[in-house]
Design a protein around this motif. Structure first.
Motif, short mmCIF file in Angstrom:
data_model
loop_
_atom_site.label_atom_id
_atom_site.label_comp_id
_atom_site.label_asym_id
_atom_site.label_seq_id
_atom_site.Cartn_x
_atom_site.Cartn_y
_atom_site.Cartn_z
N GLU A 231 0.84 -1.21 0.00
CA GLU A 231 0.00 0.00 0.00
C GLU A 231 0.88 1.25 0.00
O GLU A 231 0.63 2.20 -0.75
N PHE A 234 2.29 1.82 -3.33
CA PHE A 234 1.30 2.40 -4.26
C PHE A 234 1.35 3.93 -4.17
O PHE A 234 1.43 4.63 -5.18
N TYR A 235 1.33 4.45 -2.92
CA TYR A 235 1.33 5.90 -2.77
C TYR A 235 2.68 6.50 -3.15
O TYR A 235 2.74 7.62 -3.65
N ARG A 237 4.57 5.45 -5.60
CA ARG A 237 4.53 5.57 -7.07
C ARG A 237 3.64 6.73 -7.50
O ARG A 237 3.98 7.50 -8.40
N GLU A 238 2.48 6.85 -6.82
CA GLU A 238 1.52 7.87 -7.23
C GLU A 238 2.06 9.28 -6.97
O GLU A 238 1.93 10.17 -7.82
N GLU B 117 -0.61 -6.17 -5.41
CA GLU B 117 0.46 -5.20 -5.68
C GLU B 117 0.03 -3.77 -5.39
O GLU B 117 0.87 -2.89 -5.20
N LEU B 118 -1.27 -3.53 -5.36
CA LEU B 118 -1.79 -2.19 -5.05
C LEU B 118 -2.00 -2.03 -3.55
O LEU B 118 -2.48 -0.99 -3.10
N GLY B 119 -1.68 -3.07 -2.81
CA GLY B 119 -1.81 -2.98 -1.35
C GLY B 119 -3.23 -3.12 -0.86
O GLY B 119 -3.54 -2.72 0.26
N LEU B 120 -4.10 -3.69 -1.68
CA LEU B 120 -5.47 -3.89 -1.24
C LEU B 120 -5.52 -5.12 -0.34
O LEU B 120 -4.91 -6.14 -0.65
N ARG B 138 -8.66 2.17 -6.55
CA ARG B 138 -7.28 2.66 -6.67
C ARG B 138 -7.12 3.51 -7.95
O ARG B 138 -6.37 4.49 -7.94
N SER B 142 -5.81 7.31 -7.96
CA SER B 142 -4.70 7.74 -8.80
C SER B 142 -5.09 8.97 -9.61
O SER B 142 -4.31 9.93 -9.73
N LEU B 145 -5.56 12.08 -7.33
CA LEU B 145 -4.31 12.60 -6.76
C LEU B 145 -3.62 13.58 -7.71
O LEU B 145 -2.85 14.44 -7.28
#
Lengths: 305, 171
Positions: A231, A234-235, A237-238, B117-120, B138, B142, B145
């Motif tokens: 998680e 993910f942030y 990268r974003e 991979e997205l941390g869910l 997600r 994205s 943001l």
């Protein structure tokens, strides 16, 4: 102290419009790290009217009262009108020369090479008292000049500013003249969202001054086996993507640092209990090295025991 | 006729209390049934040496495909992240509907990998619907943001109106 021509210190402002991202602890940890592990002279400002840094430094955890030495010094600074608010008050008075004398009644010695300008509650109401934005913009620049040229004051190599979680007149004054704007973000949506807002709006607010370099990094990243969790990644990268897009779109220098600081429970107590936590030393060293490299400064050897 | 009509309740609280008792009774009955099934399963295992009877689906362990091989994703972790970035681009440049249909084409193991991979994280074994919803969430994060909605220049920098469009001066 070396004599001759004084070089300007590197100035770094820690800011994020989102509260709770760790601005205060990051400012403190960097100041503590650099002053403890090198011979760098560090000056640290608390510009947040919430006084988190001031209170954390001043509070004796054991008794819940102010440390005697600091408490006495702070009381005298207020009584003698030698606080950051008094300096600003003097600066903004119409048609008077800015002759605020700077000495150790204005700057508190935390250690031999870590010095501190605390905040005061009066800063809360400053925005109501001072309406002229342009009247404040040069304040920090001029104050730094006073500090550099005051007899008996050390030559500071590094100045760190802990800014409030909003764009106040003091923030404006700091951001107009600092070398690096350091933005800690957290691995969650709301803390990451503020980065985009700052990166895409700061330039037009700071103009006509050139926008300083901006360094963004992930703070309080949850870890798994020594790496950021999926998680957090993910942030990371974003926010890195947000930095790239804003740099291109706004023609600014905004870099997302590779260094990241892991989450640590009770890190705030590191301020009241004296030092940067052992397990955060290496992450902060990496961050510091990257930040110095970014602003083009010679890194001080962080090897002093 | 419904039970509600047979037993009119004097108040909402009384009815809620009654429904609560009924639910507790049903739960107790289910516990008894589950206990009895476990008892039989243990007996079958101990006495006959088999873990399940023919035609009986076992309730424990992950469901496997017919050939017995575990389901594996067809992409690597890096490819999963690239796939997500591709979905974000599609959402921005084409349409959310295109993303939805693209997600439907992706196999469940790959969806799971992307979500991972997205941390869910999920409390239990997620369905395709839940996985898809998480990934779409997600994607939305994205996009939000990096989106600005109302950043306007400061008043001091606002562009003055053109000379032809100036309001008439007071005479």
């Amino acid at each position: 102290m070396p004599t001759g021509v004084r070089k300007s210190p590197k100035t770094i402002a820690t800011i994020n419009f989102k509260g709770g991202v760790g601005k205060t602890t990051v400012t403190w940890c960097l100041a503590d790290l650099v002053s403890s592990f090198s011979n760098t002279n560090v000056l640290m400002f608390d510009l947040d009217a919430q006084m988190s840094l001031t209170q954390a430094i001043a509070l004796n955890e054991a008794t819940g009262k102010l440390h005697d030495k600091f408490g006495k010094w702070y009381g005298q600074a207020i009584a003698k009108r030698k606080t950051i608010f008094d300096a600003l008050d003097q600066f903004t008075k119409p048609a008077t020369h800015f002759d605020f004398a700077v000495g150790f009644d204005f700057i508190y010695k935390l250690s031999e090479n870590l010095h501190f300008v605390p905040s005061v509650e009066d800063l809360y109401w400053m925005e109501l008292e001072v309406f002229n934005r342009d009247g404040v913009k040069d304040f920090i620049r001029r104050l730094m000049g006073k500090i550099a040229n005051s007899a008996g004051m050390p030559q500071y190599d590094l100045v760190l500013f802990d800014c409030p979680p909003s764009f106040t007149l003091l923030s404006y004054s700091v951001l107009s003249c600092c070398d690096l704007i350091l933005i800690p973000v957290n691995p969650d949506f709301f803390a990451s969202k503020g980065t985009n807002l700052i990166l895409n709006s700061l330039k037009m607010r700071i103009e006509p001054f050139p926008l300083p370099k901006i360094g963004v990094f992930m703070n309080k990243a949850k870890t798994w086996s020594g790496s950021p969790t999926k998680e957090a990644q993910f942030y990371i990268r974003e926010v890195a993507q947000v930095c790239r897009e804003a740099s291109e779109k706004q023609q600014i220098e905004a870099k997302f640092f590779k260094s990241w600081i892991p989450e640590r429970v009770g890190v705030k107590r590191a301020i009241t209990s004296g030092g940067i936590p052992y397990e955060l030393v290496d992450p902060f060293k990496a961050l510091w090295s990257e930040a110095l490299d970014y602003v083009g400064a010679q890194p001080a050897a962080l090897s002093k025991p | 006729m419904s039970e509600h009509n047979q037993q009119p309740f004097r108040s909402r609280d009384e009815e809620l209390e009654h429904l609560g008792r009924q639910m507790a009774d049903i739960r107790e009955a289910l516990r008894e049934i589950a206990g009895r099934v476990n008892q039989i399963e243990r007996h079958v295992k101990r006495s006959f040496g088999v873990s399940s009877l023919p035609g009986q689906a076992t309730s424990k362990g992950p469901r496997r495909p017919a050939d017995g091989a575990p389901e594996k994703p067809t992409m690597s972790a890096e490819e999963a992240i690239s796939a997500f970035e591709g979905l974000v681009r599609t959402w921005k440049e084409q349409s959310p509907e295109r993303v939805e249909s693209r997600l439907q084409e992706i196999g469940t193991p790959d969806l799971k990998l992307i979500a991972h991979e997205l941390g869910l994280s999920f409390t239990s074994k997620p369905s395709r619907k839940v996985l898809t919803a998480g990934i779409v969430g997600r994607i939305n994060e994205s996009i939000m943001l990096s989106r600005n909605t109302n950043i306007t220049p400061p008043r001091s920098q606002s562009v003055p109106p053109e000379s032809g469009s100036e309001p008439p001066k007071d005479s």
